[in-house]
Design an enzyme around this catalytic site. Sequence first.
Site, PDB file in Angstrom:
ATOM      1  CB  SER A 142      -0.946  -0.033   1.206  1.00 24.16           C
ATOM      2  OG  SER A 142      -1.982   0.905   1.059  1.00 24.16           O
ATOM      3  CE  LYS A 195     -19.486  20.133  10.704  1.00 24.87           C
ATOM      4  NZ  LYS A 195     -18.172  20.435  10.102  1.00 24.87           N
TER       5      LYS A 195
END
Length: 323
Positions: A142, A195
């Site tokens: 990765s 949010k």
Amino acid sequence: MNLQNNGKEKDGKKGLIVFIGICIAAVLVFIFNNASNSSESRKIPSSSKTGNVKFEFNSESPYIAKLYIKGEIAEMSPYYNQQWILSTIEALALDENNRAVILFIDSPGGTVYESDETYFALKQYRETGKKVYAYFTHMACSGAYYISCAADYIMANRNTLTGSIGVISGQFFDISGFMDEHGVKSTTIHSGKNKTMGDITQPLSMEQQDIMQAISDECYQQFTDIVCESRNLTKEELYPIADGRVYTAKQALENKLIDSIGSFEDLVDYVFEDSLISDYCEVIPFEYKPEIDFLGYMMHLSSLLEKSKSLTENSNQSSPMLY
């Protein structure tokens, strides 16, 4: 009554023994770390723009830097420190006696931000005309593979695991079903419908899933672009193998993710030949090891425990982080 007192005394003694054992273990670890620091760690120049750690390594002869990329790649982890890495790379670029850098990689990966910063720091190092080489040990997956794409040449140990080309943009939990079942209600006052995205008290909407998927896809595009450029692969060649899976060294070589398989000594021999190093040149290890006194070490352990406790007890909203 006596039996109860005896039991308490025994428990107290056991607790004292455990406490003393922990202290002894902490002292031994501290002594071992300091001993290792004195022999291997290299500090950073005070003239560095990216760090404020002083440089105490001076070489009067040419050398190759063996730069460790070890552990989880993050702003700071037990074996990795982003500020230290960036400052070290800059210092090596400025050092006229430095001939090349070998990345000695043993890492499962980490955050996109830090991986990308290190990748670009190494690219800038190469602009000095010096070369970067990478050697994969146990694993280079990765973000660690992302960083290795800055290298001119990659060699892996035959037992290496590498690849894992992919991105995780967030992991979200939903306990709203459990709360409904037990009559627990939660209300968050907010502005902006997304949010509270990632709040564990409510399910992730399809719109919110699309938002996070778009972020993940953009970072994946960035990652694969870098791999294609570094390994001279087309997207048609890369996409089938860049699905997040890991590869053995042999498989990685077949898929053109590395250049060769061999020992670290094999790579050093290749570096001397490839960089046309004819004079004597020592391979110097540069490995991050935190240098703190015993009190600081104990405080560091305490802060880690508090951080772990805070994460497990006080988090009710998942914060997106790119890995």
